[in-house]
Design an enzyme around this catalytic site. Sequence first.
Site, PDB file in Angstrom:
ATOM      1  N   ILE A   1     -13.396  -9.520 -21.378  1.00 36.69           N
ATOM      2  CA  ILE A   1     -14.808  -9.664 -21.020  1.00 36.69           C
ATOM      3  C   ILE A   1     -15.363  -8.288 -20.661  1.00 36.69           C
ATOM      4  O   ILE A   1     -15.351  -7.873 -19.508  1.00 36.69           O
ATOM      5  CB  ILE A   1     -15.014 -10.660 -19.856  1.00 36.69           C
ATOM      6  CG1 ILE A   1     -14.248 -11.954 -20.114  1.00 36.69           C
ATOM      7  CG2 ILE A   1     -16.516 -10.929 -19.668  1.00 36.69           C
ATOM      8  CD1 ILE A   1     -14.698 -12.764 -21.309  1.00 36.69           C
TER       9      ILE A   1
ATOM     10  N   ARG B   1     -14.095  -0.920 -18.611  1.00 37.80           N
ATOM     11  CA  ARG B   1     -14.343  -2.144 -19.360  1.00 37.80           C
ATOM     12  C   ARG B   1     -12.995  -2.709 -19.802  1.00 37.80           C
ATOM     13  O   ARG B   1     -12.106  -1.958 -20.220  1.00 37.80           O
ATOM     14  CB  ARG B   1     -15.184  -1.835 -20.592  1.00 37.80           C
ATOM     15  CG  ARG B   1     -16.519  -1.163 -20.304  1.00 37.80           C
ATOM     16  CD  ARG B   1     -17.113  -0.699 -21.625  1.00 37.80           C
ATOM     17  NE  ARG B   1     -18.421  -0.079 -21.496  1.00 37.80           N
ATOM     18  CZ  ARG B   1     -18.608   1.216 -21.238  1.00 37.80           C
ATOM     19  NH1 ARG B   1     -17.571   2.021 -21.037  1.00 37.80           N
ATOM     20  NH2 ARG B   1     -19.830   1.714 -21.180  1.00 37.80           N
TER      21      ARG B   1
ATOM     22  N   GLU C   1      -8.344 -13.220  -5.118  1.00 38.73           N
ATOM     23  CA  GLU C   1      -8.806 -11.850  -5.392  1.00 38.73           C
ATOM     24  C   GLU C   1      -7.863 -10.888  -4.680  1.00 38.73           C
ATOM     25  O   GLU C   1      -7.601 -11.044  -3.499  1.00 38.73           O
ATOM     26  CB  GLU C   1     -10.244 -11.678  -4.896  1.00 38.73           C
ATOM     27  CG  GLU C   1     -10.760 -10.244  -4.878  1.00 38.73           C
ATOM     28  CD  GLU C   1     -10.614  -9.521  -6.205  1.00 38.73           C
ATOM     29  OE1 GLU C   1     -11.032 -10.062  -7.245  1.00 38.73           O
ATOM     30  OE2 GLU C   1     -10.032  -8.413  -6.218  1.00 38.73           O
TER      31      GLU C   1
ATOM     32  N   SER D   1     -18.758  -5.563 -21.771  1.00 42.17           N
ATOM     33  CA  SER D   1     -20.177  -5.759 -22.043  1.00 42.17           C
ATOM     34  C   SER D   1     -20.329  -6.609 -23.295  1.00 42.17           C
ATOM     35  O   SER D   1     -19.609  -6.396 -24.264  1.00 42.17           O
ATOM     36  CB  SER D   1     -20.837  -4.397 -22.262  1.00 42.17           C
ATOM     37  OG  SER D   1     -22.177  -4.558 -22.632  1.00 42.17           O
TER      38      SER D   1
ATOM     39  N   VAL E   1      -1.806 -11.870  -7.375  1.00 39.49           N
ATOM     40  CA  VAL E   1      -0.911 -12.794  -8.083  1.00 39.49           C
ATOM     41  C   VAL E   1       0.285 -12.007  -8.604  1.00 39.49           C
ATOM     42  O   VAL E   1       0.127 -10.966  -9.248  1.00 39.49           O
ATOM     43  CB  VAL E   1      -1.672 -13.490  -9.227  1.00 39.49           C
ATOM     44  CG1 VAL E   1      -0.697 -14.278 -10.104  1.00 39.49           C
ATOM     45  CG2 VAL E   1      -2.748 -14.394  -8.650  1.00 39.49           C
TER      46      VAL E   1
ATOM     47  N   THR F   1     -16.963  -5.480 -12.264  1.00 43.22           N
ATOM     48  CA  THR F   1     -18.276  -6.102 -12.053  1.00 43.22           C
ATOM     49  C   THR F   1     -19.243  -5.192 -11.298  1.00 43.22           C
ATOM     50  O   THR F   1     -20.412  -5.104 -11.635  1.00 43.22           O
ATOM     51  CB  THR F   1     -18.102  -7.434 -11.285  1.00 43.22           C
ATOM     52  OG1 THR F   1     -17.357  -8.322 -12.114  1.00 43.22           O
ATOM     53  CG2 THR F   1     -19.441  -8.069 -10.947  1.00 43.22           C
TER      54      THR F   1
ATOM     55  N   HIS G   1     -28.058  -8.143 -21.055  1.00 41.98           N
ATOM     56  CA  HIS G   1     -28.343  -7.815 -22.448  1.00 41.98           C
ATOM     57  C   HIS G   1     -29.010  -8.988 -23.147  1.00 41.98           C
ATOM     58  O   HIS G   1     -28.763 -10.152 -22.828  1.00 41.98           O
ATOM     59  CB  HIS G   1     -27.049  -7.460 -23.183  1.00 41.98           C
ATOM     60  CG  HIS G   1     -26.526  -6.109 -22.846  1.00 41.98           C
ATOM     61  ND1 HIS G   1     -26.991  -4.966 -23.435  1.00 41.98           N
ATOM     62  CD2 HIS G   1     -25.573  -5.722 -21.968  1.00 41.98           C
ATOM     63  CE1 HIS G   1     -26.349  -3.920 -22.942  1.00 41.98           C
ATOM     64  NE2 HIS G   1     -25.483  -4.345 -22.039  1.00 41.98           N
TER      65      HIS G   1
END
Lengths: 123, 418, 580
Positions: free
Chosen positions: C431, C406, C120, C433, C261, C130, C138
């Site tokens: 990835i 997003r 991370e 919603s 990275v 997140t 959902h």
Amino acid sequence: MRKVTVTCIVCPSSCRVSVREGGEGLEISGHQCRRGLEHARNEVKNPMRMLTATIAVTGADFNLLPVISSAEIPKKMLIPCLRTVYGLRVQAPVKEGSVILRDVCGTGVDILAARTITRAPAG
Amino acid sequence: MREVHLDLAVIGGGPAGLAAALEARRQGLEKVAVIERDIELGGILQQCVHDGFGLHRFGRRMSGGQYAQAFIDEVEAGGIMTECRTMVLRVSGDKKIYAVSSHKGMTLYHCRAIILAMGCRERTRNQIFIYGARPSGVLTAGTVQRYINMEGYLPGKKAVILGSGDIGLIMARRMILEGMEVEGVYEVMAHPGGLTRNIVQCLEDYDIPLHLSTTVSQIHGQERLEGVSVARVDQQRRPVKESERYIPCDLLVLAVGLIPETELARGAGIKINPLSNGPEVDQDFATSVPGIFAAGNLVAVFDLVDYVSATGETAAKGAARYLENPKAAHPRAYRVNTGENVSLAVPQIVYEGQAAQDLSLFLRVKQPGPKAALICACAGRELSRKKERFVAPPEMLAAKVPAGTFIGADLLLEIKGE
Amino acid sequence: MDRESILKLVGNDGRFAACQVECSLSPDGIATVWGAADTWRQVVDIGHLVARQPDIVNVVNRLRARGIEIAPQDKSGAIAAARRLGVRAEADIVIIGGGICGCAIARALARYQARIILLEKNSDISEETTKANNGYIHAGHRAAPGTLKAKLNVEGNAMYDQWHEELNFPFLRCGQLNVARTEKDMRALEKNHADGIANKVPGIRLVSAQEAKELEPALEGEIVGALLVPSLAVVEPYSVCIALAENAVSNGVDLWLNCEVLAIDLDSSSRTEAVVTEKGLIKTGWVINCAGIYADEIAAMVDDQFFSLHPRRGGIAIFDKQVKPPYKRSVSVPAPAEQKDEESKGGGFSFTPDGNILAGPSALEVPDKEDKRVEAQDIDYAYSRGAAAYPGLRRQDIIAMYSGVRAADYKEDFIIAMSGKIDGFINVAGIQSPGLAAAPAIARMVEVIVKESRAGQNNPLRLRTDFNPHREKPVEFRHLSLEEQDRLIRRNPAYGRIVCRCEQISEGEILDTIRSPITPTTVDAVKRRVRAGMGRCQGGFCQPKVVEILARELGREWTEINLKGRHAYILARKSREEGL
């Protein structure tokens, strides 16, 4: 000849008082009362300020002890006095009103503890 | 669970609570306790190292700590139980207080009367809708004051201050005297929020500019604050995009107003007044729940500590009177209404009958101006008139209903130009 | 579809008259577009237009909007420095990104006898997309039938009960009521209903206006009908992520924070060989790309970028707890002026498991992946949606505002697959919603991909016997009874020191989290774990206290404690260090 404007702080009116410094002394206008006149004169001739600051304290729950001057000091002495005050260091306990430093920078004014600080419980 | 029985519990050991506890003892109450969440008494005064306190009450210029000390010494000598490091979690309508501390666990205080004196908290950037990024380096003035005056750390190198209330001005000077740079003070209103004395001695003395009708419109910086955009505002106090300019800085200090801390009061079912945002109180500073009183900046933000202490004393007298006969019925209640050029009045309720002593009514002016009269009227009849050379929103004003005056209708407070 | 017809399609669209667009099409259906447009909106619209054409598998969008320059970072110096550090670790699996997907996958793979390193770049997990969404699990009725999104959403939603049971994060399966005020709204809900049935959303049904009012008596005004979705749940998204990561670390996953990275090395047979990070090289056979909004750039490191991610910002408003949610369920009511974004709907009125009303997020295409600003339009939108569902909601009760982006691709679907070119490189990209809801199913899918890959078949992963799926429930002082609180303080006095007065968070809880498997090192990291600073004063009172505790417990100077991230310092220096 010097001309300055002083914002009066005597009452909430906040008069803008003009002060002209000529050969024959001060020429003051814009004030509404005697106290305003006095204030403007003092602000031009010898402005005075309270000094408040903090200094290092050891052995207490806090790192800093607030201090206050026993009376106003000349405004131009504020920074030199602060330099001196910032170098002070005391050991708890300290009682409010106790003299931390006498006659700061020759002003005749003392630096006092502005609160009581007790010794921190051991451990 | 530890249980304690009290005549009076005062929640909050700041200027209102300390004055209330002392007055309660003077009134002859036996078991009086001050419950304080911090490690010591004094409240926010302890981080106010500047002077200017106590002129009304003590006739000299004290720093916040000195003002607090005068009360603390008396409290410690006066047979008052002090419960520091104790956080009240809940106050119930039947006057039970639940509080925790690390040394005593949970305590249930059974009280015959309670005075709430929890003070206020600061508005944040979100509550005044400053948009932009969310970096570090955006702090309220009180938090900055805590870091500098209590902890000995500087939260930035170059600061912009939003809000010209007294706290903002005081912090401007403090930061300069601690070796930081202060770019300027910005005020969304057309007039300064703080006292002239502070404008002069905190800004003008150090050549810090004050920009009126200007606000911070954007915050920049991903991690640490890199700068702010400031803009002039229109009549509706919305930023004018064209006037926007960028100021590099690593600290934004927000001095944008205080809000009474009403959580415990709400939890006890006490009615909150929409103008003051604090509990609604009567002339004794009694709240809508019998036996629970309120004082100080919890009731309304008073600015002047002398007034804060005075309300604590009024509440304590009220509590003592209440305890003489808790079942006594109140005479008919009347409202204290806000009229011309008045934004707020405290207390909000008075009772029918002859005022036993002088009754202080606190009020705040909406628009500043010279030569004004504070008028308190009842059913069209003037009860008192007080001349002021100049009125301005930063200073809470006090009107009086003289002792002996008969109150037989709603009161109206007005400020009129002469 | 071929290159010419794509160009014709764009050229014939009046919206793009002033754009200069070039295009190429690979045999496997990847379209790449480049050139110049006038606005960012056009860049995004062209990407979507091309992606919607038949046979187009995905779109790499290199179009630029005139006047908008996002300078790419030059990482060559950092890469050289990293290579000088040499190989610092060997792992079977390296997971890039500590968001919900990376942490869920790490925990899923922790069941196996494998050396796993989770990387991370921030100073804490859950620090990007997140943490900044509305916490909806959902139900799956909003996703188009047949998409991967729809499948994983419904599967993931159902798996949350087990996650909740094992991991002990706050979870509330409150259900949702979607209300129609007009016949037009009702048509939209009927479509959602049909999609929900097709996607196998459990219990979904249309209800009459009368039943809607019986279900939620606080509903006011004209109602035509409603769609009841019982399986929708709410969580604090960061709490789920932290719980997963803590459990993964307890089961042997190695978490490297502050570790970006920079490059990925391949061996001669195009297999992943090593991940080049700012802390040196990690030799590994599998790389799982969960890098959120940067997943396209990670894919480019193995020369297999077949998609582009375009950040879609969402701003959220959180309200004071004093304002109690009037409904038992999440209630969605169309706002009079709904944001018209064809690819994305914003969120409406909801609440968090801890009881704060939450409105939003908005949905706004932005050119910069780091654009997490909150602007007036974000909050105007969020508030209008909140107020549409609950007219009593007051703007002045907003206590916090924040945004996230997003990580959307142009197909607007999830990309979860082994790279077609690079063996050992698995993408978990696009990835957006309902990624939070789908996360359990995404993790399970990745687990299968790893096991069925060539390397996995050659050298099968074996289950560990000592895997412990349980994470103990942290103490939440504020939720205990008075008697429990009393007993707790007597056992450990630190629980009697309330640090955050707004949320009633004790020092004991902060100390617990500092001693948890993943030590929080910033004020915000503490906030996400225990809620200190999440209340109405937003840390005004408790921040100095949290700084003090962190400094003391971590053995650092106060000035070394950041608000968040790696550079967001709080205190510049000790006072009096430089003269006056």
